[in-house]
Structures are given as structure tokens and as C-alpha cells.
Design a protein around this motif. Sequence first.
Motif, PDB file in Angstrom:
ATOM      1  N   PRO A 163       3.346   0.526  -4.190  1.00 28.23           N
ATOM      2  CA  PRO A 163       3.359  -0.429  -5.298  1.00 28.23           C
ATOM      3  C   PRO A 163       3.084   0.294  -6.612  1.00 28.23           C
ATOM      4  O   PRO A 163       2.441   1.344  -6.629  1.00 28.23           O
ATOM      5  N   ALA A 164       3.599  -0.269  -7.697  1.00 27.54           N
ATOM      6  CA  ALA A 164       3.367   0.275  -9.032  1.00 27.54           C
ATOM      7  C   ALA A 164       2.855  -0.858  -9.922  1.00 27.54           C
ATOM      8  O   ALA A 164       2.715  -1.997  -9.468  1.00 27.54           O
ATOM      9  N   LEU A 165       2.597  -0.553 -11.165  1.00 28.14           N
ATOM     10  CA  LEU A 165       2.095  -1.557 -12.095  1.00 28.14           C
ATOM     11  C   LEU A 165       3.044  -2.744 -12.188  1.00 28.14           C
ATOM     12  O   LEU A 165       4.266  -2.586 -12.083  1.00 28.14           O
ATOM     13  N   GLY A 166       2.470  -3.900 -12.444  1.00 26.47           N
ATOM     14  CA  GLY A 166       3.274  -5.106 -12.557  1.00 26.47           C
ATOM     15  C   GLY A 166       3.882  -5.450 -11.212  1.00 26.47           C
ATOM     16  O   GLY A 166       3.277  -5.236 -10.169  1.00 26.47           O
ATOM     17  N   GLN A 167       5.053  -5.959 -11.240  1.00 27.55           N
ATOM     18  CA  GLN A 167       5.763  -6.334 -10.010  1.00 27.55           C
ATOM     19  C   GLN A 167       6.800  -5.276  -9.662  1.00 27.55           C
ATOM     20  O   GLN A 167       7.946  -5.590  -9.367  1.00 27.55           O
ATOM     21  N   ARG A 168       6.402  -4.025  -9.687  1.00 25.70           N
ATOM     22  CA  ARG A 168       7.301  -2.908  -9.412  1.00 25.70           C
ATOM     23  C   ARG A 168       6.904  -2.210  -8.120  1.00 25.70           C
ATOM     24  O   ARG A 168       5.744  -2.206  -7.725  1.00 25.70           O
ATOM     25  N   LEU A 180       0.848  -1.194   0.000  1.00 27.05           N
ATOM     26  CA  LEU A 180       0.000   0.000   0.000  1.00 27.05           C
ATOM     27  C   LEU A 180       0.884   1.244   0.000  1.00 27.05           C
ATOM     28  O   LEU A 180       1.989   1.221   0.546  1.00 27.05           O
ATOM     29  N   PRO A 181       0.415   2.350  -0.570  1.00 22.35           N
ATOM     30  CA  PRO A 181       1.202   3.592  -0.471  1.00 22.35           C
ATOM     31  C   PRO A 181       1.475   3.918   0.995  1.00 22.35           C
ATOM     32  O   PRO A 181       0.562   3.912   1.820  1.00 22.35           O
ATOM     33  N   PHE A 229      11.873  -0.251  -8.341  1.00 22.70           N
ATOM     34  CA  PHE A 229      12.510  -1.522  -8.006  1.00 22.70           C
ATOM     35  C   PHE A 229      11.623  -2.681  -8.433  1.00 22.70           C
ATOM     36  O   PHE A 229      10.407  -2.537  -8.548  1.00 22.70           O
ATOM     37  N   ASP A 230      12.227  -3.840  -8.596  1.00 23.64           N
ATOM     38  CA  ASP A 230      11.488  -5.082  -8.772  1.00 23.64           C
ATOM     39  C   ASP A 230      10.968  -5.492  -7.393  1.00 23.64           C
ATOM     40  O   ASP A 230      11.760  -5.689  -6.466  1.00 23.64           O
ATOM     41  N   ARG A 231       9.653  -5.600  -7.235  1.00 24.53           N
ATOM     42  CA  ARG A 231       9.057  -5.905  -5.937  1.00 24.53           C
ATOM     43  C   ARG A 231       9.528  -7.254  -5.390  1.00 24.53           C
ATOM     44  O   ARG A 231       9.714  -7.416  -4.182  1.00 24.53           O
ATOM     45  N   THR A 232       9.744  -8.232  -6.265  1.00 25.46           N
ATOM     46  CA  THR A 232      10.190  -9.549  -5.825  1.00 25.46           C
ATOM     47  C   THR A 232      11.537  -9.453  -5.115  1.00 25.46           C
ATOM     48  O   THR A 232      11.762 -10.114  -4.096  1.00 25.46           O
ATOM     49  N   GLU A 233      12.432  -8.629  -5.637  1.00 26.53           N
ATOM     50  CA  GLU A 233      13.749  -8.442  -5.009  1.00 26.53           C
ATOM     51  C   GLU A 233      13.605  -7.818  -3.618  1.00 26.53           C
ATOM     52  O   GLU A 233      14.288  -8.212  -2.675  1.00 26.53           O
TER      53      GLU A 233
END
Length: 165
Positions: free
Chosen positions: A108-113, A97-98, A129-133
Motif C-alpha cells: 500500500p502507498a499513501l492515499g488510495q494507492r 500490507l507490504p 495503481f488506484d487501490r479501489t480499482e
Amino acid sequence: MFAAPAPVEQTTHARLIVSTHRSALLRVTLRYNAEDPLAVRMVFPAEYALEAVDPDTDPLDGPLDEAFDAPAEPVEPVADGVEWVFARQLFAAGLDLPSGEGDVHIRPALGQRTMVELRSPEGVALLQFDRTELRRFLWHSYLVVPEGQELRHLDCDRALAELLA
């Protein structure tokens, strides 16, 4: 005598968003240490410090990609770059969440960002950033100090001594 858990350190990449058509890829080091259980640290290369940018040697004048697909006391100088320190709880919340007030905002941003916005008197930096990382790093930090157990690892006397030093 009990040994302190090893610090968590992970290097990842982020996009420094310069404009809608310009970004720069940079390496970011994420750090977590049980001796400072409430904090997460992000270390950026020194050449990307806003106060260090020289118009004649601007690091953003190097190779740029057009788009990502076609990521607190701010700005602490460290030997290997510029370090931003902020709450691990903020870091975790911003993945879903913001979150954030003041100098650090994560959302969070679109996709996994995931977007990280850092504000200082010198300006604002927007990183993607890549959210998974980021989740991987957070998971490793929870292995060292489980979520909700931070205060059990906090050395209040040491923290107070550092504050008053």
C-alpha cells in the motif's frame, strides 16, 4: 456437463514511475481465470517491455505527467503485450500490507494507492495503481472462485501435463 465460469478481465490505468519527477500513464489489463485459480495476470503494452525499449523510440519520451496527483514468472509475451503472472494471494495481501519476495512486490502507498514492483533481469519497474480499482478486480475474481476454494478448481493432471510438456 458443467460450464466453466467466465474469466475476469478489467482494464485500468497505472503510473510507471520513471524518477521522482517523471511518470508515464499506461493501460494495464488485469486477468483472472478459474482454470488457473491461484494466479492473477497483469498485461502491459508491449512498448513498455524493458527488453523491447529502443533508445530511439523510447515510449517514456512521450507525454509525461509530473506526478500521480499534482501500482511469479515475469515477462511472458502475449499477443496484446507483456504478461506477468503471480499469486492471487500475493495480490490480495499486498493491498493491505507490504508483500512479496523475488520478482513481484506489492504494497500500500499513501492515499488510495498501491505500488507494484516488478523485477526482471532487464531491470525493475515501479507502478502505482488506484487501490479501489485493484480491490474491484479482486472482488470479481472471488465471485468466480471464492477465497480459500482455489484448490477445488485446480486441475492437477492438466497442470502437471503443462509442466512436463
